[in-house]
Design a protein around this motif. Structure first.
Motif, PDB file in Angstrom:
ATOM      1  N   VAL A  53       0.846  -1.190   0.000  1.00 30.90           N
ATOM      2  CA  VAL A  53       0.000   0.000   0.000  1.00 30.90           C
ATOM      3  C   VAL A  53       0.885   1.243   0.000  1.00 30.90           C
ATOM      4  O   VAL A  53       1.868   1.321   0.745  1.00 30.90           O
ATOM      5  CB  VAL A  53      -0.938   0.009   1.220  1.00 30.90           C
ATOM      6  CG1 VAL A  53      -1.842   1.241   1.195  1.00 30.90           C
ATOM      7  CG2 VAL A  53      -1.769  -1.261   1.279  1.00 30.90           C
ATOM      8  N   THR A  54       0.552   2.208  -0.843  1.00 31.86           N
ATOM      9  CA  THR A  54       1.254   3.497  -0.862  1.00 31.86           C
ATOM     10  C   THR A  54       0.225   4.618  -0.922  1.00 31.86           C
ATOM     11  O   THR A  54      -0.849   4.465  -1.516  1.00 31.86           O
ATOM     12  CB  THR A  54       2.197   3.612  -2.073  1.00 31.86           C
ATOM     13  OG1 THR A  54       1.446   3.468  -3.280  1.00 31.86           O
ATOM     14  CG2 THR A  54       3.284   2.551  -2.020  1.00 31.86           C
ATOM     15  N   LEU A  55       0.554   5.736  -0.311  1.00 30.96           N
ATOM     16  CA  LEU A  55      -0.281   6.944  -0.353  1.00 30.96           C
ATOM     17  C   LEU A  55       0.565   8.060  -0.954  1.00 30.96           C
ATOM     18  O   LEU A  55       1.573   8.468  -0.358  1.00 30.96           O
ATOM     19  CB  LEU A  55      -0.754   7.320   1.052  1.00 30.96           C
ATOM     20  CG  LEU A  55      -1.579   8.598   1.158  1.00 30.96           C
ATOM     21  CD1 LEU A  55      -2.837   8.521   0.290  1.00 30.96           C
ATOM     22  CD2 LEU A  55      -1.956   8.878   2.617  1.00 30.96           C
ATOM     23  N   ASP A  56       0.178   8.472  -2.155  1.00 30.78           N
ATOM     24  CA  ASP A  56       0.957   9.475  -2.911  1.00 30.78           C
ATOM     25  C   ASP A  56       2.396   9.020  -3.091  1.00 30.78           C
ATOM     26  O   ASP A  56       3.342   9.819  -3.037  1.00 30.78           O
ATOM     27  CB  ASP A  56       0.914  10.831  -2.213  1.00 30.78           C
ATOM     28  CG  ASP A  56      -0.479  11.443  -2.243  1.00 30.78           C
ATOM     29  OD1 ASP A  56      -1.275  11.082  -3.131  1.00 30.78           O
ATOM     30  OD2 ASP A  56      -0.769  12.267  -1.354  1.00 30.78           O
ATOM     31  N   GLY A  57       2.582   7.713  -3.303  1.00 28.01           N
ATOM     32  CA  GLY A  57       3.910   7.164  -3.532  1.00 28.01           C
ATOM     33  C   GLY A  57       4.674   6.805  -2.285  1.00 28.01           C
ATOM     34  O   GLY A  57       5.737   6.170  -2.372  1.00 28.01           O
TER      35      GLY A  57
ATOM     36  N   ASP B  51      -3.749  10.101  -4.051  1.00 28.71           N
ATOM     37  CA  ASP B  51      -3.937   8.776  -4.647  1.00 28.71           C
ATOM     38  C   ASP B  51      -3.466   7.692  -3.682  1.00 28.71           C
ATOM     39  O   ASP B  51      -2.313   7.707  -3.232  1.00 28.71           O
ATOM     40  CB  ASP B  51      -3.164   8.663  -5.958  1.00 28.71           C
ATOM     41  CG  ASP B  51      -3.753   9.529  -7.048  1.00 28.71           C
ATOM     42  OD1 ASP B  51      -4.957   9.371  -7.345  1.00 28.71           O
ATOM     43  OD2 ASP B  51      -3.023  10.379  -7.595  1.00 28.71           O
ATOM     44  N   LEU B  52      -4.379   6.762  -3.416  1.00 27.36           N
ATOM     45  CA  LEU B  52      -4.070   5.584  -2.617  1.00 27.36           C
ATOM     46  C   LEU B  52      -3.912   4.412  -3.585  1.00 27.36           C
ATOM     47  O   LEU B  52      -4.807   4.136  -4.388  1.00 27.36           O
ATOM     48  CB  LEU B  52      -5.187   5.311  -1.614  1.00 27.36           C
ATOM     49  CG  LEU B  52      -5.006   4.118  -0.670  1.00 27.36           C
ATOM     50  CD1 LEU B  52      -3.867   4.376   0.317  1.00 27.36           C
ATOM     51  CD2 LEU B  52      -6.307   3.836   0.082  1.00 27.36           C
ATOM     52  N   ARG B  53      -2.783   3.741  -3.512  1.00 21.36           N
ATOM     53  CA  ARG B  53      -2.487   2.658  -4.443  1.00 21.36           C
ATOM     54  C   ARG B  53      -2.238   1.385  -3.655  1.00 21.36           C
ATOM     55  O   ARG B  53      -1.458   1.378  -2.706  1.00 21.36           O
ATOM     56  CB  ARG B  53      -1.269   3.003  -5.287  1.00 21.36           C
ATOM     57  CG  ARG B  53      -0.883   1.962  -6.327  1.00 21.36           C
ATOM     58  CD  ARG B  53       0.210   2.511  -7.247  1.00 21.36           C
ATOM     59  NE  ARG B  53       0.683   1.539  -8.196  1.00 21.36           N
ATOM     60  CZ  ARG B  53       1.738   0.738  -8.008  1.00 21.36           C
ATOM     61  NH1 ARG B  53       2.428   0.822  -6.861  1.00 21.36           N
ATOM     62  NH2 ARG B  53       2.110  -0.115  -8.917  1.00 21.36           N
ATOM     63  N   LEU B  54      -2.925   0.304  -4.064  1.00 21.64           N
ATOM     64  CA  LEU B  54      -2.777  -0.992  -3.408  1.00 21.64           C
ATOM     65  C   LEU B  54      -2.463  -2.043  -4.467  1.00 21.64           C
ATOM     66  O   LEU B  54      -3.086  -2.079  -5.540  1.00 21.64           O
ATOM     67  CB  LEU B  54      -4.056  -1.393  -2.662  1.00 21.64           C
ATOM     68  CG  LEU B  54      -4.548  -0.430  -1.572  1.00 21.64           C
ATOM     69  CD1 LEU B  54      -5.608   0.512  -2.155  1.00 21.64           C
ATOM     70  CD2 LEU B  54      -5.117  -1.193  -0.380  1.00 21.64           C
TER      71      LEU B  54
ATOM     72  N   HIS C  73      -0.984 -10.591 -10.454  1.00 24.60           N
ATOM     73  CA  HIS C  73      -0.940  -9.442  -9.555  1.00 24.60           C
ATOM     74  C   HIS C  73      -2.023  -8.436  -9.957  1.00 24.60           C
ATOM     75  O   HIS C  73      -2.315  -8.250 -11.146  1.00 24.60           O
ATOM     76  CB  HIS C  73       0.452  -8.790  -9.570  1.00 24.60           C
ATOM     77  CG  HIS C  73       0.737  -8.032 -10.833  1.00 24.60           C
ATOM     78  ND1 HIS C  73       1.261  -8.625 -11.968  1.00 24.60           N
ATOM     79  CD2 HIS C  73       0.577  -6.719 -11.138  1.00 24.60           C
ATOM     80  CE1 HIS C  73       1.419  -7.717 -12.899  1.00 24.60           C
ATOM     81  NE2 HIS C  73       1.008  -6.555 -12.437  1.00 24.60           N
ATOM     82  N   ARG C  74      -2.593  -7.816  -8.972  1.00 24.60           N
ATOM     83  CA  ARG C  74      -3.685  -6.874  -9.202  1.00 24.60           C
ATOM     84  C   ARG C  74      -3.347  -5.534  -8.561  1.00 24.60           C
ATOM     85  O   ARG C  74      -2.866  -5.503  -7.428  1.00 24.60           O
ATOM     86  CB  ARG C  74      -5.001  -7.421  -8.626  1.00 24.60           C
ATOM     87  CG  ARG C  74      -5.562  -8.613  -9.388  1.00 24.60           C
ATOM     88  CD  ARG C  74      -6.773  -9.193  -8.662  1.00 24.60           C
ATOM     89  NE  ARG C  74      -7.519 -10.127  -9.473  1.00 24.60           N
ATOM     90  CZ  ARG C  74      -7.228 -11.410  -9.609  1.00 24.60           C
ATOM     91  NH1 ARG C  74      -6.176 -11.915  -8.965  1.00 24.60           N
ATOM     92  NH2 ARG C  74      -7.957 -12.202 -10.375  1.00 24.60           N
ATOM     93  N   GLU C  75      -3.622  -4.471  -9.298  1.00 24.95           N
ATOM     94  CA  GLU C  75      -3.334  -3.126  -8.812  1.00 24.95           C
ATOM     95  C   GLU C  75      -4.625  -2.322  -8.729  1.00 24.95           C
ATOM     96  O   GLU C  75      -5.453  -2.357  -9.651  1.00 24.95           O
ATOM     97  CB  GLU C  75      -2.349  -2.424  -9.746  1.00 24.95           C
ATOM     98  CG  GLU C  75      -1.980  -1.017  -9.289  1.00 24.95           C
ATOM     99  CD  GLU C  75      -0.922  -0.393 -10.175  1.00 24.95           C
ATOM    100  OE1 GLU C  75      -0.816   0.849 -10.171  1.00 24.95           O
ATOM    101  OE2 GLU C  75      -0.213  -1.152 -10.872  1.00 24.95           O
ATOM    102  N   PHE C  76      -4.802  -1.633  -7.615  1.00 26.76           N
ATOM    103  CA  PHE C  76      -5.993  -0.817  -7.394  1.00 26.76           C
ATOM    104  C   PHE C  76      -5.552   0.613  -7.072  1.00 26.76           C
ATOM    105  O   PHE C  76      -4.738   0.820  -6.175  1.00 26.76           O
ATOM    106  CB  PHE C  76      -6.825  -1.377  -6.238  1.00 26.76           C
ATOM    107  CG  PHE C  76      -7.203  -2.827  -6.403  1.00 26.76           C
ATOM    108  CD1 PHE C  76      -8.327  -3.205  -7.118  1.00 26.76           C
ATOM    109  CD2 PHE C  76      -6.418  -3.822  -5.831  1.00 26.76           C
ATOM    110  CE1 PHE C  76      -8.669  -4.527  -7.266  1.00 26.76           C
ATOM    111  CE2 PHE C  76      -6.750  -5.166  -5.976  1.00 26.76           C
ATOM    112  CZ  PHE C  76      -7.874  -5.510  -6.702  1.00 26.76           C
ATOM    113  N   ARG C  77      -6.119   1.533  -7.801  1.00 28.41           N
ATOM    114  CA  ARG C  77      -5.813   2.941  -7.588  1.00 28.41           C
ATOM    115  C   ARG C  77      -7.091   3.631  -7.109  1.00 28.41           C
ATOM    116  O   ARG C  77      -8.117   3.580  -7.799  1.00 28.41           O
ATOM    117  CB  ARG C  77      -5.292   3.590  -8.861  1.00 28.41           C
ATOM    118  CG  ARG C  77      -4.771   5.015  -8.671  1.00 28.41           C
ATOM    119  CD  ARG C  77      -4.428   5.617 -10.029  1.00 28.41           C
ATOM    120  NE  ARG C  77      -3.434   4.810 -10.710  1.00 28.41           N
ATOM    121  CZ  ARG C  77      -2.118   4.933 -10.544  1.00 28.41           C
ATOM    122  NH1 ARG C  77      -1.657   5.845  -9.692  1.00 28.41           N
ATOM    123  NH2 ARG C  77      -1.271   4.178 -11.198  1.00 28.41           N
ATOM    124  N   ILE C  78      -7.021   4.293  -5.938  1.00 32.98           N
ATOM    125  CA  ILE C  78      -8.192   4.941  -5.357  1.00 32.98           C
ATOM    126  C   ILE C  78      -7.885   6.418  -5.157  1.00 32.98           C
ATOM    127  O   ILE C  78      -7.294   6.816  -4.136  1.00 32.98           O
ATOM    128  CB  ILE C  78      -8.594   4.302  -4.022  1.00 32.98           C
ATOM    129  CG1 ILE C  78      -8.693   2.773  -4.151  1.00 32.98           C
ATOM    130  CG2 ILE C  78      -9.914   4.872  -3.524  1.00 32.98           C
ATOM    131  CD1 ILE C  78      -9.024   2.068  -2.853  1.00 32.98           C
TER     132      ILE C  78
END
Length: 458
Positions: A386-390, A426-429, A443-448
């Motif tokens: 999980v990353t928040l704004d990188g 941007d929250l990226r998981l 692998h699955r990527e989700f961008r919120i």
């Protein structure tokens, strides 16, 4: 002591033969009414059932994996296909019966039927053509009556077949699951038992056909085959334990022997295959935004990089039931904390847990108390990034959570936002970052994306 008289007999005279033809004729007078009653009662009621079945399946399938998930899918697809196919067939039966009723009404008011010589703008050649194709009004009435009765009987045969398939599968999975639980490897044991059962089922239906060919050839050569005949009878008797032939064969053999035999069997099996495929089509259409679309600008790839409603709890709808994505409460966040929910899906996560979570033997969390919750968080954190704004977000502070409103379990964490500037973030998981490009374990990527507006509530 005098013997009891047969019904309809008189003293001193031999008993009369039962009037089967008269009895069937009297029953036949009301068969059409019964068909209309049954079709009208079930046709439109069955169309409301698949929605309930889909909801039950969508709610239950997220909690299972392996053979249990396949069993739920089989039950869902069988039940939904049964409802839709039977409903469509019964609606068609109602249409044919309505057409038949209209023809009878015409026959009552116009007993002579079609008066070809009085039809305007029809020459001799056209009249001969239409007379050969259309026939008499009596013939059309008889054909419509026969078509309606045939369709009604075939629909009941199909419904019985699908019910027996579903009930047999439930019984098979129940027995196989009980045996698999004893040996500690339920999935493998259930697959072996299911494979053996279907192998026996196919062989028991193919062996009599082969033996019949062999016996027929020996008979042409004048060679008796009493042993092969006994084996054939025993195999057929064994089939009666697997398939209730006395329930199905009267309808099947009557239709098959009076209509086109091969065409009937082809249509019969096609109907079964179509019924088994309808559930998959409904699941695909529920997971996709639109099954048929012409979006050439705002494509799926563009939306994945933008915003998907399934990521926001306030925007989720029933159409998003199968999209078990990571979620945040809303797209505009006013508070100082952002709640992030990461769903746990046994169908995918259990396999990763068996490979990545060495602290849980076999991927099973058998700990008790606080240790169980800590082990669950540490395990799930191994296949989520999980990353928040990188900036990486550690999942150590997340806790295990059960969401009854979403019918899911997973991890939940609260990310501090006070240090962020107002505006878009941007929250990226990423799930299974080292996984393949394709397949169930890809692998699955989700961008919120969300907008932080701390002053919006003022």
């Amino acid at each position: 002591m005098s013997e009891a008289l047969e019904p309809g007999s008189t003293p001193g005279h031999p008993p009369t033969a039962p009037d089967h033809e008269g009895r069937f004729a009297r029953l036949r007078e009301r068969t059409d009414e019964l068909e209309l009653f049954i079709s009208g009662l079930l046709a439109f009621a069955l169309l409301a059932v698949p929605g309930r079945i889909f909801e039950a399946w969508a709610t239950s399938t997220v909690h299972t994996e392996g053979v249990y998930g396949y069993a739920l899918w089989f039950g869902f697809s069988t039940s939904v296909g049964l409802c839709y196919v039977v409903a469509v067939a019964l609606i068609a039966h109602l249409a044919i019966r309505g057409y038949w009723v209209g023809l009878i009404g015409l026959k009552v008011h116009f007993p002579d039927g079609i008066r070809w010589e009085r039809i305007p703008l029809m020459g001799r050649v056209s009249r001969v053509f239409y007379q050969a194709r259309v026939g008499s009004l009596d013939g059309v009435i008889a054909n419509a009556d026969r078509a309606a009765s045939t369709l009604f009987s075939a629909t009941l045969l199909f419904a019985l077949t699908m019910v027996l398939i579903g009930a047999g599968a439930v019984l098979l999975f129940a027995v196989a699951g009980a045996i698999g639980a004893l040996f500690g490897n339920a999935d493998r044991v259930m697959l072996i038992i299911a494979g053996l059962f279907f192998t026996v089922l196919v062989l028991s239906n193919c062996v009599p056909l082969v033996l019949e060919k062999v016996i027929a050839r020996r008979h042409l050569r004048g060679v008796a085959s009493p042993g092969l005949e006994r084996i054939t009878h025993r195999v057929l008797a064994f089939n009666q334990w697997l398939i209730p032939m006395r329930l199905l064969l009267p309808v099947q053999l009557t239709l098959q022997s009076n209509r086109y035999a091969r065409n009937f069997m082809v249509a019969y099996f096609v109907a079964v295959m179509v019924a088994m495929s309808i559930g998959g089509l409904q699941a695909i259409s529920s997971a996709k935004f639109s099954l048929f679309n012409r979006y050439e600008v705002i494509t799926t790839e563009a939306v994945d990089e933008g915003m998907v409603s399934a990521h926001y709890e306030s925007l989720r709808a029933d159409h998003d039931r199968l999209l078990r994505y990571p979620m945040i409460p809303t797209d505009v966040v006013e508070g100082a904390l952002l709640r992030v929910f990461i769903p746990h899906q046994p169908q995918r996560d259990n396999e990763l847990a068996r490979r990545l979570c060495g602290a849980l033997p076999g991927g099973e969390n058998r700990l008790r108390g606080p240790a169980a919750e800590t082990a669950a968080v540490q395990c799930v954190a191994r296949f989520w990034a999980v990353t928040l704004d990188g900036t990486p977000v550690a999942l150590d502070g997340f806790v295990a959570m059960e969401r009854r409103d979403l019918e899911m379990r997973g991890l939940v964490g609260y990310l501090p936002l006070s240090a962020l500037s107002p505006g878009r973030h941007d929250l990226r998981l990423v799930w299974n970052a080292g996984g393949p490009e394709r397949g169930a374990m890809r692998h699955r990527e989700f961008r919120i994306p969300f907008w932080y507006a701390p002053d919006a509530s003022r």
